[in-house]
Motif scaffolding. Structure first.
Motif, PDB file in Angstrom:
ATOM      1  N   LYS A 215       5.365 -51.043  14.262  1.00  0.00           N
ATOM      2  CA  LYS A 215       4.569 -50.047  14.984  1.00  0.00           C
ATOM      3  C   LYS A 215       3.274 -50.663  15.510  1.00  0.00           C
ATOM      4  O   LYS A 215       2.864 -50.411  16.647  1.00  0.00           O
ATOM      5  CB  LYS A 215       4.269 -48.875  14.040  1.00  0.00           C
ATOM      6  CG  LYS A 215       3.925 -47.568  14.730  1.00  0.00           C
ATOM      7  CD  LYS A 215       3.863 -46.425  13.735  1.00  0.00           C
ATOM      8  CE  LYS A 215       3.509 -45.116  14.437  1.00  0.00           C
ATOM      9  NZ  LYS A 215       3.397 -43.992  13.479  1.00  0.00           N
ATOM     10  N   ILE A 216       2.636 -51.494  14.686  1.00  0.00           N
ATOM     11  CA  ILE A 216       1.403 -52.158  15.104  1.00  0.00           C
ATOM     12  C   ILE A 216       1.680 -53.121  16.259  1.00  0.00           C
ATOM     13  O   ILE A 216       0.954 -53.140  17.267  1.00  0.00           O
ATOM     14  CB  ILE A 216       0.764 -52.903  13.925  1.00  0.00           C
ATOM     15  CG1 ILE A 216       0.307 -51.918  12.853  1.00  0.00           C
ATOM     16  CG2 ILE A 216      -0.411 -53.755  14.396  1.00  0.00           C
ATOM     17  CD1 ILE A 216      -0.082 -52.573  11.545  1.00  0.00           C
ATOM     18  N   SER A 217       2.723 -53.926  16.128  1.00  0.00           N
ATOM     19  CA  SER A 217       3.025 -54.886  17.188  1.00  0.00           C
ATOM     20  C   SER A 217       3.477 -54.187  18.464  1.00  0.00           C
ATOM     21  O   SER A 217       3.206 -54.662  19.577  1.00  0.00           O
ATOM     22  CB  SER A 217       4.082 -55.893  16.719  1.00  0.00           C
ATOM     23  OG  SER A 217       3.495 -56.870  15.873  1.00  0.00           O
ATOM     24  N   PHE A 218       4.152 -53.048  18.336  1.00  0.00           N
ATOM     25  CA  PHE A 218       4.561 -52.304  19.530  1.00  0.00           C
ATOM     26  C   PHE A 218       3.345 -51.890  20.356  1.00  0.00           C
ATOM     27  O   PHE A 218       3.281 -52.110  21.565  1.00  0.00           O
ATOM     28  CB  PHE A 218       5.371 -51.064  19.145  1.00  0.00           C
ATOM     29  CG  PHE A 218       5.598 -50.135  20.312  1.00  0.00           C
ATOM     30  CD1 PHE A 218       6.606 -50.380  21.225  1.00  0.00           C
ATOM     31  CD2 PHE A 218       4.781 -49.030  20.503  1.00  0.00           C
ATOM     32  CE1 PHE A 218       6.795 -49.544  22.317  1.00  0.00           C
ATOM     33  CE2 PHE A 218       4.960 -48.178  21.588  1.00  0.00           C
ATOM     34  CZ  PHE A 218       5.971 -48.442  22.507  1.00  0.00           C
ATOM     35  N   ILE A 219       2.354 -51.280  19.698  1.00  0.00           N
ATOM     36  CA  ILE A 219       1.205 -50.802  20.463  1.00  0.00           C
ATOM     37  C   ILE A 219       0.387 -51.971  21.002  1.00  0.00           C
ATOM     38  O   ILE A 219      -0.236 -51.869  22.073  1.00  0.00           O
ATOM     39  CB  ILE A 219       0.332 -49.836  19.627  1.00  0.00           C
ATOM     40  CG1 ILE A 219      -0.554 -48.998  20.557  1.00  0.00           C
ATOM     41  CG2 ILE A 219      -0.482 -50.589  18.597  1.00  0.00           C
ATOM     42  CD1 ILE A 219       0.197 -48.150  21.558  1.00  0.00           C
ATOM     43  N   ASN A 220       0.405 -53.111  20.315  1.00  0.00           N
ATOM     44  CA  ASN A 220      -0.292 -54.268  20.847  1.00  0.00           C
ATOM     45  C   ASN A 220       0.444 -54.891  22.020  1.00  0.00           C
ATOM     46  O   ASN A 220      -0.191 -55.431  22.938  1.00  0.00           O
ATOM     47  CB  ASN A 220      -0.538 -55.291  19.742  1.00  0.00           C
ATOM     48  CG  ASN A 220      -1.691 -54.888  18.850  1.00  0.00           C
ATOM     49  OD1 ASN A 220      -2.604 -54.203  19.292  1.00  0.00           O
ATOM     50  ND2 ASN A 220      -1.652 -55.296  17.596  1.00  0.00           N
ATOM     51  N   ALA A 221       1.766 -54.813  22.024  1.00  0.00           N
ATOM     52  CA  ALA A 221       2.513 -55.236  23.211  1.00  0.00           C
ATOM     53  C   ALA A 221       2.170 -54.327  24.385  1.00  0.00           C
ATOM     54  O   ALA A 221       1.983 -54.783  25.525  1.00  0.00           O
ATOM     55  CB  ALA A 221       4.014 -55.202  22.925  1.00  0.00           C
ATOM     56  N   MET A 222       2.064 -53.017  24.121  1.00  0.00           N
ATOM     57  CA  MET A 222       1.681 -52.087  25.172  1.00  0.00           C
ATOM     58  C   MET A 222       0.257 -52.352  25.666  1.00  0.00           C
ATOM     59  O   MET A 222      -0.045 -52.195  26.851  1.00  0.00           O
ATOM     60  CB  MET A 222       1.784 -50.643  24.664  1.00  0.00           C
ATOM     61  CG  MET A 222       3.203 -50.180  24.347  1.00  0.00           C
ATOM     62  SD  MET A 222       4.350 -50.309  25.752  1.00  0.00           S
ATOM     63  CE  MET A 222       5.201 -51.853  25.345  1.00  0.00           C
ATOM     64  N   SER A 223      -0.616 -52.786  24.761  1.00  0.00           N
ATOM     65  CA  SER A 223      -1.992 -53.055  25.183  1.00  0.00           C
ATOM     66  C   SER A 223      -2.053 -54.246  26.139  1.00  0.00           C
ATOM     67  O   SER A 223      -2.876 -54.282  27.055  1.00  0.00           O
ATOM     68  CB  SER A 223      -2.885 -53.315  23.959  1.00  0.00           C
ATOM     69  OG  SER A 223      -2.735 -54.622  23.454  1.00  0.00           O
ATOM     70  N   GLU A 224      -1.163 -55.203  25.934  1.00  0.00           N
ATOM     71  CA  GLU A 224      -1.106 -56.342  26.850  1.00  0.00           C
ATOM     72  C   GLU A 224      -0.663 -55.897  28.236  1.00  0.00           C
ATOM     73  O   GLU A 224      -1.208 -56.341  29.260  1.00  0.00           O
ATOM     74  CB  GLU A 224      -0.156 -57.406  26.286  1.00  0.00           C
ATOM     75  CG  GLU A 224      -0.226 -58.731  26.994  1.00  0.00           C
ATOM     76  CD  GLU A 224       0.540 -59.825  26.265  1.00  0.00           C
ATOM     77  OE1 GLU A 224       0.659 -60.927  26.839  1.00  0.00           O
ATOM     78  OE2 GLU A 224       1.002 -59.593  25.127  1.00  0.00           O
ATOM     79  N   VAL A 225       0.317 -54.989  28.279  1.00  0.00           N
ATOM     80  CA  VAL A 225       0.761 -54.433  29.564  1.00  0.00           C
ATOM     81  C   VAL A 225      -0.356 -53.610  30.201  1.00  0.00           C
ATOM     82  O   VAL A 225      -0.574 -53.657  31.415  1.00  0.00           O
ATOM     83  CB  VAL A 225       2.029 -53.580  29.371  1.00  0.00           C
ATOM     84  CG1 VAL A 225       2.440 -52.915  30.683  1.00  0.00           C
ATOM     85  CG2 VAL A 225       3.175 -54.430  28.833  1.00  0.00           C
ATOM     86  N   CYS A 226      -1.092 -52.857  29.369  1.00  0.00           N
ATOM     87  CA  CYS A 226      -2.192 -52.047  29.887  1.00  0.00           C
ATOM     88  C   CYS A 226      -3.253 -52.909  30.561  1.00  0.00           C
ATOM     89  O   CYS A 226      -3.763 -52.558  31.631  1.00  0.00           O
ATOM     90  CB  CYS A 226      -2.825 -51.234  28.755  1.00  0.00           C
ATOM     91  SG  CYS A 226      -1.874 -49.784  28.260  1.00  0.00           S
ATOM     92  N   GLU A 227      -3.579 -54.033  29.948  1.00  0.00           N
ATOM     93  CA  GLU A 227      -4.559 -54.928  30.563  1.00  0.00           C
ATOM     94  C   GLU A 227      -4.083 -55.398  31.924  1.00  0.00           C
ATOM     95  O   GLU A 227      -4.848 -55.425  32.892  1.00  0.00           O
ATOM     96  CB  GLU A 227      -4.818 -56.131  29.659  1.00  0.00           C
ATOM     97  CG  GLU A 227      -5.804 -55.876  28.531  1.00  0.00           C
ATOM     98  CD  GLU A 227      -6.127 -57.155  27.763  1.00  0.00           C
ATOM     99  OE1 GLU A 227      -6.005 -58.256  28.355  1.00  0.00           O
ATOM    100  OE2 GLU A 227      -6.502 -57.055  26.588  1.00  0.00           O
ATOM    101  N   ALA A 228      -2.810 -55.772  31.985  1.00  0.00           N
ATOM    102  CA  ALA A 228      -2.268 -56.282  33.248  1.00  0.00           C
ATOM    103  C   ALA A 228      -2.201 -55.196  34.324  1.00  0.00           C
ATOM    104  O   ALA A 228      -2.368 -55.481  35.516  1.00  0.00           O
ATOM    105  CB  ALA A 228      -0.875 -56.865  33.013  1.00  0.00           C
ATOM    106  N   ALA A 229      -1.988 -53.950  33.887  1.00  0.00           N
ATOM    107  CA  ALA A 229      -1.812 -52.853  34.841  1.00  0.00           C
ATOM    108  C   ALA A 229      -3.101 -52.089  35.135  1.00  0.00           C
ATOM    109  O   ALA A 229      -3.102 -51.188  35.980  1.00  0.00           O
ATOM    110  CB  ALA A 229      -0.760 -51.880  34.305  1.00  0.00           C
ATOM    111  N   GLY A 230      -4.177 -52.421  34.441  1.00  0.00           N
ATOM    112  CA  GLY A 230      -5.418 -51.693  34.625  1.00  0.00           C
ATOM    113  C   GLY A 230      -5.419 -50.342  33.934  1.00  0.00           C
ATOM    114  O   GLY A 230      -6.129 -49.422  34.352  1.00  0.00           O
ATOM    115  N   ALA A 231      -4.625 -50.216  32.862  1.00  0.00           N
ATOM    116  CA  ALA A 231      -4.533 -48.956  32.113  1.00  0.00           C
ATOM    117  C   ALA A 231      -5.388 -49.036  30.846  1.00  0.00           C
ATOM    118  O   ALA A 231      -5.984 -50.070  30.543  1.00  0.00           O
ATOM    119  CB  ALA A 231      -3.078 -48.656  31.764  1.00  0.00           C
TER     120      ALA A 231
END
Length: 440
Positions: A215-231
């Protein structure tokens, strides 16, 4: 009842003190003479809320004593809890069971008839059965059961006295009855009790840790996508966590997990699954581990970008050394890993932590430390927030403005009030949010 608790580290000290507080007569056992002397004097070996008071109350009442003698323990009680460490093997990812095996080997010549050995250490599935066969061959009539712990560092006393569930794996009704008696006050309070076979009990622990790590690694993977997408990763996490099927706990984008449990437990679980011929069932755990490790590298990379591409000649203040707040444990601490990497790349690093400075200094002597946040931030070109202690949320950004060289903050835990820091004159960046340009 009379109980022994063998191993007086984090789990063992808390378990011994809590069992005594439930009214049992408890003898704690460890090979470390200095630790036993300190515990006998009421001094806990770890920073843990409420533990000192518990030790003092129960040693004074005579319900809790400590010794270095397994033979004394075997003569004292018929129920023996094993709470020794199971670190990762130095030659691979499997769990090192030498300490568990040594305890059983040391107890066997002294066990009374009908004695029950109860493992609390986190072990690969099949360990209890292996030890049971060993005990049966040498000392028939004695049994091995498994009763994994689910405490969290920082809230360990509360988690032990008020657990969300009790999981007890046994091979006989007699052993189950004994352990129900041990935990009778909790059962009367309505704590759910899961009586299982030993293999299921062993797996419950590693499965729970693996799920939470995922669960922790999932949200951190999403955070990497968020940085790239400006989210915005924290906002995404709150929206995802509002789904009752998912829940908000452990959905905190940031630096990732560390400590003595999650990293080594998921690696040992994957190694054991491979030994059992089921490696593909847990192949995802390798990616969970990689994502978690990558968060540390990403934090270092973002910090370097903020400083124009190089740490050379820069001063960096670090807030946090423990792997999590409420603890002085620095084992596999993401905060110390990042601080050391920044130091290795040329920065002068000074670290603060409310509880873990001594342990951090012993683990990473190459870093500088200070007990005062202002001293840590003095002359800093960048401040890194790496452990989300409540103390740091109470800091006054304006007061620190005058001591830093550059008012630049990287919040790797997404735990500080960015608006308040910006209002205080700081430039703020955080993992999982866009905006990582260099600051001149």
């Amino acid at each position: 009842m009379r109980l022994t608790v063998i191993g007086t580290g984090y789990v063992g000290t808390v378990h011994a003190a809590c069992m005594a507080d439930l009214g049992h007569d408890v003898l704690g056992i460890d090979v470390d003479e200095d630790r036993i002397a300190a515990l006998s004097a009421g001094r806990p070996p770890v920073h843990e809320s409420g533990l000192g008071e518990l030790l003092a109350r129960n040693t004074a009442a005579g319900r809790l004593r400590f010794t270095t003698s397994l033979a004394e323990g075997a003569a004292f009680a018929d129920v023996h809890f094993i709470c020794v460490g199971t670190p990762q093997r130095p030659d691979g990812e499997s769990a090192d069971l030498r300490y568990v095996d040594a305890v059983v080997r040391g107890l066997l010549p002294h066990l009374r008839a009908g004695a029950l050995i109860v493992g609390k250490s986190t072990v690969p599935v099949g360990t209890a059965a292996r030890l049971g066969r060993w005990v049966d061959a040498v000392a028939p009539g004695r049994e091995v059961a498994w009763n994994p712990e689910f405490l969290r560092e920082g809230t360990a006393v509360h988690d032990t006295l008020h657990p969300e569930r009790l999981v007890v794996g046994t091979v006989s009704r007699r052993a189950d009855t004994i352990l129900r008696e041990v935990y009778r006050p909790m059962l009367r309070a309505g704590v759910p009790y899961f009586g299982t076979d030993t293999a299921t009990a062993e797996l419950v622990k590693v499965a729970a840790n693996s799920f939470l790590a995922t669960k922790i690694s999932f949200i951190n993977a999403m955070s990497e996508v968020c940085e790239a997408a400006g989210a915005d990763a924290p906002l995404l996490a709150r929206a995802v966590g509002a789904d009752s099927r998912i829940g908000p706990l452990f959905l905190d984008p940031g630096l990732g997990f560390g400590g003595s449990c999650f990293p080594k437990d998921i690696r040992a679980f994957a190694a054991r699954a491979e030994e059992l011929g089921a490696p593909e069932a847990v192949v995802f755990l390798h990616e969970v581990d990689r994502i978690n490790t990558r968060q540390r590298r990403r934090t270092v990379e973002q910090a370097r970008r903020l400083l124009g591409g190089s740490f050379t000649g820069r001063r960096v203040g670090v807030l946090g050394a423990a792997f999590k707040p409420g603890s002085d444990d620095v084992r596999d601490s993401p905060a110390l890993t990042v601080a050391s990497a920044v130091h290795a790349q040329g920065a002068a690093v000074r670290v603060h932590d409310p509880a873990a400075l001594d342990n951090a200094r012993a683990a990473r002597p190459e870093l500088a430390y200070a007990p005062d946040v202002s001293k840590v931030c003095e002359g800093a070109d960048l401040v890194l927030h790496l452990t989300p202690w409540p103390d740091y949320r109470r800091l006054d950004p304006r007061a620190l403005l005058s001591v830093v060289r550059r008012p630049l903050l990287l919040d790797a835990r997404n735990a500080l009030d960015a608006a308040a820091w910006r209002a205080g004159g700081w430039t703020v960046r955080a993992l999982g949010r866009s905006g990582t340009e260099a600051v001149s």
